[in-house]
Design a protein around this motif. Structure first.
Motif, PDB file in Angstrom:
ATOM      1  N   LEU A  16       0.828  -1.208   0.000  1.00 36.83           N
ATOM      2  CA  LEU A  16       0.000   0.000   0.000  1.00 36.83           C
ATOM      3  C   LEU A  16       0.861   1.256   0.000  1.00 36.83           C
ATOM      4  O   LEU A  16       0.552   2.239  -0.684  1.00 36.83           O
ATOM      5  CB  LEU A  16      -0.928   0.000   1.217  1.00 36.83           C
ATOM      6  CG  LEU A  16      -2.203  -0.834   1.109  1.00 36.83           C
ATOM      7  CD1 LEU A  16      -2.836  -1.015   2.485  1.00 36.83           C
ATOM      8  CD2 LEU A  16      -3.200  -0.163   0.161  1.00 36.83           C
ATOM      9  N   MET A  17       1.947   1.235   0.765  1.00 30.94           N
ATOM     10  CA  MET A  17       2.848   2.382   0.805  1.00 30.94           C
ATOM     11  C   MET A  17       3.450   2.670  -0.570  1.00 30.94           C
ATOM     12  O   MET A  17       3.532   3.830  -0.998  1.00 30.94           O
ATOM     13  CB  MET A  17       3.974   2.126   1.809  1.00 30.94           C
ATOM     14  CG  MET A  17       3.567   2.205   3.264  1.00 30.94           C
ATOM     15  SD  MET A  17       4.995   1.901   4.352  1.00 30.94           S
ATOM     16  CE  MET A  17       4.252   2.138   5.970  1.00 30.94           C
ATOM     17  N   ILE A  18       3.871   1.604  -1.259  1.00 28.29           N
ATOM     18  CA  ILE A  18       4.476   1.780  -2.578  1.00 28.29           C
ATOM     19  C   ILE A  18       3.458   2.348  -3.565  1.00 28.29           C
ATOM     20  O   ILE A  18       3.758   3.270  -4.328  1.00 28.29           O
ATOM     21  CB  ILE A  18       5.030   0.447  -3.101  1.00 28.29           C
ATOM     22  CG1 ILE A  18       6.083  -0.104  -2.143  1.00 28.29           C
ATOM     23  CG2 ILE A  18       5.614   0.612  -4.504  1.00 28.29           C
ATOM     24  CD1 ILE A  18       7.230   0.822  -1.848  1.00 28.29           C
ATOM     25  N   VAL A  19       2.247   1.819  -3.552  1.00 23.52           N
ATOM     26  CA  VAL A  19       1.200   2.326  -4.444  1.00 23.52           C
ATOM     27  C   VAL A  19       0.890   3.781  -4.113  1.00 23.52           C
ATOM     28  O   VAL A  19       0.753   4.625  -5.001  1.00 23.52           O
ATOM     29  CB  VAL A  19      -0.069   1.455  -4.327  1.00 23.52           C
ATOM     30  CG1 VAL A  19      -1.230   2.086  -5.115  1.00 23.52           C
ATOM     31  CG2 VAL A  19       0.206   0.047  -4.839  1.00 23.52           C
ATOM     32  N   MET A  20       0.793   4.098  -2.828  1.00 27.13           N
ATOM     33  CA  MET A  20       0.498   5.466  -2.401  1.00 27.13           C
ATOM     34  C   MET A  20       1.604   6.431  -2.832  1.00 27.13           C
ATOM     35  O   MET A  20       1.347   7.549  -3.285  1.00 27.13           O
ATOM     36  CB  MET A  20       0.326   5.509  -0.884  1.00 27.13           C
ATOM     37  CG  MET A  20      -0.187   6.834  -0.346  1.00 27.13           C
ATOM     38  SD  MET A  20      -0.343   6.810   1.468  1.00 27.13           S
ATOM     39  CE  MET A  20      -1.510   5.460   1.686  1.00 27.13           C
ATOM     40  N   MET A  21       2.852   5.986  -2.709  1.00 25.85           N
ATOM     41  CA  MET A  21       3.986   6.823  -3.086  1.00 25.85           C
ATOM     42  C   MET A  21       3.943   7.209  -4.557  1.00 25.85           C
ATOM     43  O   MET A  21       4.288   8.333  -4.943  1.00 25.85           O
ATOM     44  CB  MET A  21       5.286   6.068  -2.791  1.00 25.85           C
ATOM     45  CG  MET A  21       6.551   6.786  -3.195  1.00 25.85           C
ATOM     46  SD  MET A  21       7.992   5.710  -3.054  1.00 25.85           S
ATOM     47  CE  MET A  21       8.021   5.400  -1.285  1.00 25.85           C
ATOM     48  N   HIS A  22       3.502   6.281  -5.395  1.00 32.85           N
ATOM     49  CA  HIS A  22       3.489   6.515  -6.840  1.00 32.85           C
ATOM     50  C   HIS A  22       2.222   7.207  -7.334  1.00 32.85           C
ATOM     51  O   HIS A  22       2.143   7.578  -8.507  1.00 32.85           O
ATOM     52  CB  HIS A  22       3.633   5.180  -7.583  1.00 32.85           C
ATOM     53  CG  HIS A  22       4.946   4.508  -7.349  1.00 32.85           C
ATOM     54  ND1 HIS A  22       5.107   3.125  -7.397  1.00 32.85           N
ATOM     55  CD2 HIS A  22       6.173   5.011  -7.060  1.00 32.85           C
ATOM     56  CE1 HIS A  22       6.371   2.819  -7.159  1.00 32.85           C
ATOM     57  NE2 HIS A  22       7.025   3.951  -6.941  1.00 32.85           N
ATOM     58  N   SER A  23       1.227   7.385  -6.454  1.00 35.90           N
ATOM     59  CA  SER A  23      -0.102   7.827  -6.892  1.00 35.90           C
ATOM     60  C   SER A  23      -0.223   9.281  -7.343  1.00 35.90           C
ATOM     61  O   SER A  23      -0.971   9.572  -8.281  1.00 35.90           O
ATOM     62  CB  SER A  23      -1.133   7.561  -5.780  1.00 35.90           C
ATOM     63  OG  SER A  23      -1.331   6.183  -5.596  1.00 35.90           O
ATOM     64  N   PRO A  24       0.450  10.252  -6.715  1.00 32.72           N
ATOM     65  CA  PRO A  24       0.201  11.650  -7.103  1.00 32.72           C
ATOM     66  C   PRO A  24       0.533  11.941  -8.561  1.00 32.72           C
ATOM     67  O   PRO A  24       1.602  11.551  -9.058  1.00 32.72           O
ATOM     68  CB  PRO A  24       1.141  12.436  -6.172  1.00 32.72           C
ATOM     69  CG  PRO A  24       1.415  11.523  -5.032  1.00 32.72           C
ATOM     70  CD  PRO A  24       1.414  10.149  -5.608  1.00 32.72           C
ATOM     71  N   ILE A  25      -0.381  12.603  -9.247  1.00 26.91           N
ATOM     72  CA  ILE A  25      -0.118  13.073 -10.611  1.00 26.91           C
ATOM     73  C   ILE A  25       0.814  14.274 -10.521  1.00 26.91           C
ATOM     74  O   ILE A  25       0.538  15.222  -9.791  1.00 26.91           O
ATOM     75  CB  ILE A  25      -1.429  13.470 -11.325  1.00 26.91           C
ATOM     76  CG1 ILE A  25      -2.355  12.254 -11.443  1.00 26.91           C
ATOM     77  CG2 ILE A  25      -1.139  14.052 -12.709  1.00 26.91           C
ATOM     78  CD1 ILE A  25      -3.706  12.568 -12.045  1.00 26.91           C
ATOM     79  N   GLN A  26       1.918  14.207 -11.227  1.00 29.41           N
ATOM     80  CA  GLN A  26       2.896  15.293 -11.157  1.00 29.41           C
ATOM     81  C   GLN A  26       2.328  16.556 -11.786  1.00 29.41           C
ATOM     82  O   GLN A  26       1.958  16.561 -12.964  1.00 29.41           O
ATOM     83  CB  GLN A  26       4.188  14.884 -11.875  1.00 29.41           C
ATOM     84  CG  GLN A  26       4.807  13.595 -11.340  1.00 29.41           C
ATOM     85  CD  GLN A  26       5.147  13.685  -9.865  1.00 29.41           C
ATOM     86  OE1 GLN A  26       5.717  14.655  -9.398  1.00 29.41           O
ATOM     87  NE2 GLN A  26       4.802  12.638  -9.126  1.00 29.41           N
ATOM     88  N   GLN A  27       2.248  17.607 -11.018  1.00 29.94           N
ATOM     89  CA  GLN A  27       1.749  18.890 -11.527  1.00 29.94           C
ATOM     90  C   GLN A  27       2.364  20.033 -10.736  1.00 29.94           C
ATOM     91  O   GLN A  27       2.796  19.860  -9.596  1.00 29.94           O
ATOM     92  CB  GLN A  27       0.227  18.956 -11.454  1.00 29.94           C
ATOM     93  CG  GLN A  27      -0.368  18.592 -10.116  1.00 29.94           C
ATOM     94  CD  GLN A  27      -1.884  18.576 -10.139  1.00 29.94           C
ATOM     95  OE1 GLN A  27      -2.522  19.604 -10.191  1.00 29.94           O
ATOM     96  NE2 GLN A  27      -2.463  17.377 -10.111  1.00 29.94           N
ATOM     97  N   GLY A  28       2.394  21.172 -11.380  1.00 30.58           N
ATOM     98  CA  GLY A  28       3.085  22.328 -10.815  1.00 30.58           C
ATOM     99  C   GLY A  28       2.492  22.864  -9.535  1.00 30.58           C
ATOM    100  O   GLY A  28       3.208  23.438  -8.708  1.00 30.58           O
TER     101      GLY A  28
END
Length: 336
Positions: A16-28
């Motif tokens: 769950l931690m790994i999935v959560m870490m990768h989840s945010p869409i990169q935006q300014g």
């Protein structure tokens, strides 16, 4: 709680931690404090995976050939398949050109298709080392294990020590051979073998410090390298890992029903498949869904992505697990 169920829960939490870490869409307009906090508090996911592997594998009782065959077949074939799949996604979905020959020849030595597979290569390196470590562990005393872990802990403090002393962090440094992810491997074995040696009396103050230091650095605008001081090989992240370990292993078996235990065990078996699949579902599907993109609240958007990614990845792993030889695709065989 039996160790197996405890390790299953830890494996799910780490996934769950790994999935959560990768989840945010990169935006300014992403909130700096949110992104830093998310990265920091999900960083233990990597260490927990290595610790669980060390606890379950060490010391190796099989002969060298049987051990390596079992471990490498279980891991390398799915990683090879998914690396090629992600290379195809990069070529035909993202439209990025690259040297296929170079990528295929590089697979035994470096991650291809997606950068997140670095973890698997590190784990395979630990598998190669495990039979050698085992000969030492079979005769090592508790004091010898603690001697190693203390020196490893000092190497984890290098990002702090460099502000007050001159350090040689190269491969000629005095603690070079005590550094790296093998420390997590041995730490897992140590905590399994001596579960009561590290107590909350020391862990709670250590955890308070581990939480306070990054907060102070951010609020006081202290210039530090975040990915040096608060990342996977950080003493603060190791403290978090040990706290998670102790907290989960303190749960009593009676608190978990038989059906819940079976569900936890089955979901734990899917975590490797979830890890392999989740980047495709997240970055090639969910990140491009109008429903997701229409969520204006960045925190809510990230949470929705995380939940949907984990659930859909688990469902995908389960469905693939119904296929013949699915253990060579996602490392999991579904119960029919």
């Amino acid at each position: 709680m039996s160790r197996l169920v405890g390790f299953d829960i830890l494996r799910i939490i780490a996934c769950l931690m790994i999935v959560m870490m990768h989840s945010p869409i990169q935006q300014g307009n992403a909130n700096e404090y949110f992104m830093s906090s998310l990265s920091y508090f999900t960083a233990p996911g990597i260490g927990l995976f290595f610790m669980i592997s060390g606890a379950l594998i060490l010391p190796v009782s099989q002969d060298l050939g049987a051990f390596l065959k079992k471990r490498f077949v279980k891991v390398t074939i799915p990683v090879l398949i998914w690396s090629i799949f992600y290379l195809l996604c990069k070529q035909f979905i993202s439209g990025r050109s690259f040297d296929w020959i170079n990528s295929l020849l590089s697979m035994p030595f470096s991650t291809q298709g997606t950068s997140i597979f670095w973890f698997i290569y590190t784990l395979l390196g630990l598998y190669l080392l495990a039979p050698i470590l085992s000969r030492w562990l079979l005769t090592a005393s508790r004091q010898e294990l603690e001697f190693y872990l203390v020196l490893w802990g000092i190497s984890l403090c290098y990002p702090l020590l460099k502000y007050v002393v001159d350090l040689n962090t190269s491969n000629t440094g005095i603690l070079y051979y005590f550094s790296g992810y093998v420390g997590y491997f041995i730490l897992g074995y140590y905590l399994k073998t001596y579960p009561d040696r590290i107590t909350w009396k020391y862990l709670i103050p250590a955890l308070i410090i581990a939480i306070a230091v990054p907060v102070v650095c951010k609020l006081q605008h202290i210039e530090v390298d975040f990915y040096d001081l608060f990342w996977y090989l950080s003493i603060f992240v190791v403290i978090q890992c040990v706290c998670w370990w102790k907290a989960i292993c303190s749960i009593k078996q009676s608190a978990i029903g038989e059906k819940t235990s079976r569900f936890i065990t089955e979901l734990s078996k899917m975590t490797f498949g979830i890890y392999l699949v989740h980047i495709f579902i997240m970055r090639y599907i969910l990140w491009h869904c109008d429903f997701i993109l229409s969520i204006e609240n960045y925190y809510l958007q990230t949470t929705v992505i995380m939940v949907l990614t984990f659930v859909l990845s688990a469902l995908c792993t389960y469905l693939i697990g119904l296929l013949p030889k699915s253990q060579y695709i996602v490392g999991y065989k579904s119960r029919i």
